[in-house]
Each structure stands twice: as C-alpha cells, then as structure tokens.
Motif scaffolding. Structure first.
Motif, mmCIF file in Angstrom:
data_model
loop_
_atom_site.group_PDB
_atom_site.id
_atom_site.type_symbol
_atom_site.label_atom_id
_atom_site.label_comp_id
_atom_site.label_asym_id
_atom_site.label_seq_id
_atom_site.Cartn_x
_atom_site.Cartn_y
_atom_site.Cartn_z
ATOM 1 N N UNK A 1 0.817 -1.215 0.000
ATOM 2 C CA UNK A 1 0.000 0.000 0.000
ATOM 3 C C UNK A 1 0.861 1.281 0.000
ATOM 4 N N UNK A 2 0.718 2.067 -1.031
ATOM 5 C CA UNK A 2 1.505 3.293 -1.159
ATOM 6 C C UNK A 2 1.203 4.293 -0.052
ATOM 7 N N UNK A 3 -0.011 4.249 0.493
ATOM 8 C CA UNK A 3 -0.368 5.206 1.545
ATOM 9 C C UNK A 3 0.417 4.966 2.838
ATOM 10 N N UNK A 4 1.101 3.819 2.964
ATOM 11 C CA UNK A 4 1.914 3.557 4.154
ATOM 12 C C UNK A 4 3.311 4.162 4.050
ATOM 13 N N UNK A 5 3.672 4.605 2.859
ATOM 14 C CA UNK A 5 5.036 5.098 2.641
ATOM 15 C C UNK A 5 5.134 6.604 2.809
ATOM 16 N N UNK A 6 6.180 6.996 3.517
ATOM 17 C CA UNK A 6 6.552 8.408 3.601
ATOM 18 C C UNK A 6 7.983 8.477 4.086
ATOM 19 N N UNK A 7 8.662 9.517 3.691
ATOM 20 C CA UNK A 7 10.035 9.741 4.127
ATOM 21 C C UNK A 7 9.985 10.358 5.518
ATOM 22 N N UNK A 8 10.616 9.668 6.492
ATOM 23 C CA UNK A 8 10.498 10.117 7.881
ATOM 24 C C UNK A 8 11.816 9.952 8.633
ATOM 25 N N UNK A 9 11.913 10.633 9.743
ATOM 26 C CA UNK A 9 13.111 10.604 10.573
ATOM 27 C C UNK A 9 13.137 9.356 11.447
ATOM 28 N N UNK A 10 14.350 8.879 11.673
ATOM 29 C CA UNK A 10 14.494 7.724 12.571
ATOM 30 C C UNK A 10 14.128 8.081 14.003
ATOM 31 N N UNK A 11 14.053 9.363 14.318
ATOM 32 C CA UNK A 11 13.654 9.797 15.655
ATOM 33 C C UNK A 11 12.261 9.281 16.032
ATOM 34 N N UNK A 12 11.389 9.108 15.037
ATOM 35 C CA UNK A 12 10.029 8.614 15.305
ATOM 36 C C UNK A 12 10.050 7.249 15.994
ATOM 37 N N UNK B 1 5.889 4.677 22.613
ATOM 38 C CA UNK B 1 4.762 4.203 21.820
ATOM 39 C C UNK B 1 5.128 3.723 20.423
ATOM 40 N N UNK B 2 6.377 3.930 20.019
ATOM 41 C CA UNK B 2 6.818 3.462 18.701
ATOM 42 C C UNK B 2 6.937 1.937 18.724
ATOM 43 N N UNK B 3 6.798 1.301 17.576
ATOM 44 C CA UNK B 3 6.956 -0.158 17.546
ATOM 45 C C UNK B 3 8.350 -0.567 18.012
ATOM 46 N N UNK B 4 8.415 -1.668 18.753
ATOM 47 C CA UNK B 4 9.695 -2.220 19.201
ATOM 48 C C UNK B 4 10.367 -2.884 17.999
ATOM 49 N N UNK B 5 11.631 -2.570 17.749
ATOM 50 C CA UNK B 5 12.351 -3.148 16.615
ATOM 51 C C UNK B 5 13.151 -4.366 17.048
#
Length: 163
Positions: free
Chosen positions: A59-70, A75-79
């Motif tokens: 899904x293209x709507x899931x893509x965006x250029x973002x900072x790794x700070x997010x 609350x961010x997903x655990x990697x």
C-alpha cells in the motif's frame, strides 16, 4: 505469533530503505513487518521506488520519508532488527534503540544518483533484487531458535553471501 519488526535505515529514506520496508512486509506474509526511516529524510519518496513498491502490491499510503527519531519515541513499535542500507547511515551515530535489536549493514549504491531514466530504473531494480535476496534469507531464519549473537552473525553472512 507476534511478527518481527525490521527497521531499514538510510540517510534520505526515499529509495533503498523504502524498498526494504515494502519487500519485508510483502515477502514475509505477516511473519515480519518492515519499517523505514532516515537520519536526514528527504521528505518525499523517489518516484521510481514508488513504482516498484506499487508493483509489489504494498500500500503506497503507508510510505513516507520520515526521521528515525520517530522510532525512538514512546509508543513506537519495538524493533527486532535494524538494517542500514547506505554507507552514510552505517557510519552515523544512531539513536538508542530499546530492547537491543540485532543490527547489520547491507550497503547498496544509491540508485537515484544514476543518470537517465532507463539506467536509473535498472539501478533501482538491481537494489530491489539485492534486498529481495537478503530478505528472503532473513525471513527463512529460525529466529525464535537463535540467540542474539547467532542472529547478528546470520545477518552479516546473508549480506556477504550476495556480495
């Protein structure tokens, strides 16, 4: 079973890391979820990367250029895995990642710097195939049966196998 989260990092988060995110999610059928980010995000996704991702059915709507700070915020997903895909991001001081995810560097040349549309498209497809080969090996690892050091060793060997 909880899916494993994989964060692909690159400086601009517009091409290589975007392809890694989409490939991981589409190839693993729910076993792994791909994410991407950059240290200095471009703010837009490269049109050729979008074209390839669309071909994958991601899904293209899931893509965006973002900072790794997010991904370092509450609350961010655990990697579970963090993989750098460009030389600039591999050498940068990365933020602290909770849970000490397994890390690796799978470097690829920047396809967006190639001159001419056809040559650039070919360069993007080469990166896509290189990532696809590595990700297919990653998603077939018995991750739940390996300790942290074994996983890290496998991640490095996967990249070396395709060099």
């Amino acid at each position: 079973m909880k899916p494993y989260n994989v964060l692909f990092l690159c400086t601009g988060n517009s091409s290589r890391s975007i392809l890694g995110e989409a490939l991981t999610t589409t190839l693993s059928h729910g076993k792994f979820i791909g994410y991407s980010a950059g240290s200095k995000p471009m703010g837009t996704v490269n049109p050729i990367a979008l074209q390839l991702v669309k071909e994958m059915g991601y899904p293209l709507n899931l893509l965006r250029s973002k900072s790794w700070d997010e991904f370092g915020q509450e609350g961010a997903p655990h990697m579970d895995f963090i993989i750098t895909v460009c030389d600039e991001a591999a050498g940068e001081e990365c933020p602290y990642w909770p849970g000490h995810p397994s890390t690796a560097h799978w470097g690829f040349p920047d396809p967006s710097t190639v001159e001419g549309y056809e040559a650039q498209l070919q360069a993007f497809r080469k990166v896509e195939m290189g990532l696809r080969n590595r990700i297919e090996h990653l998603i077939n690892l018995p991750v739940d049966k390996l300790d942290h050091l074994e996983v890290k060793d496998h991640l490095h060997r996967i990249h070396q196998q395709f060099q």
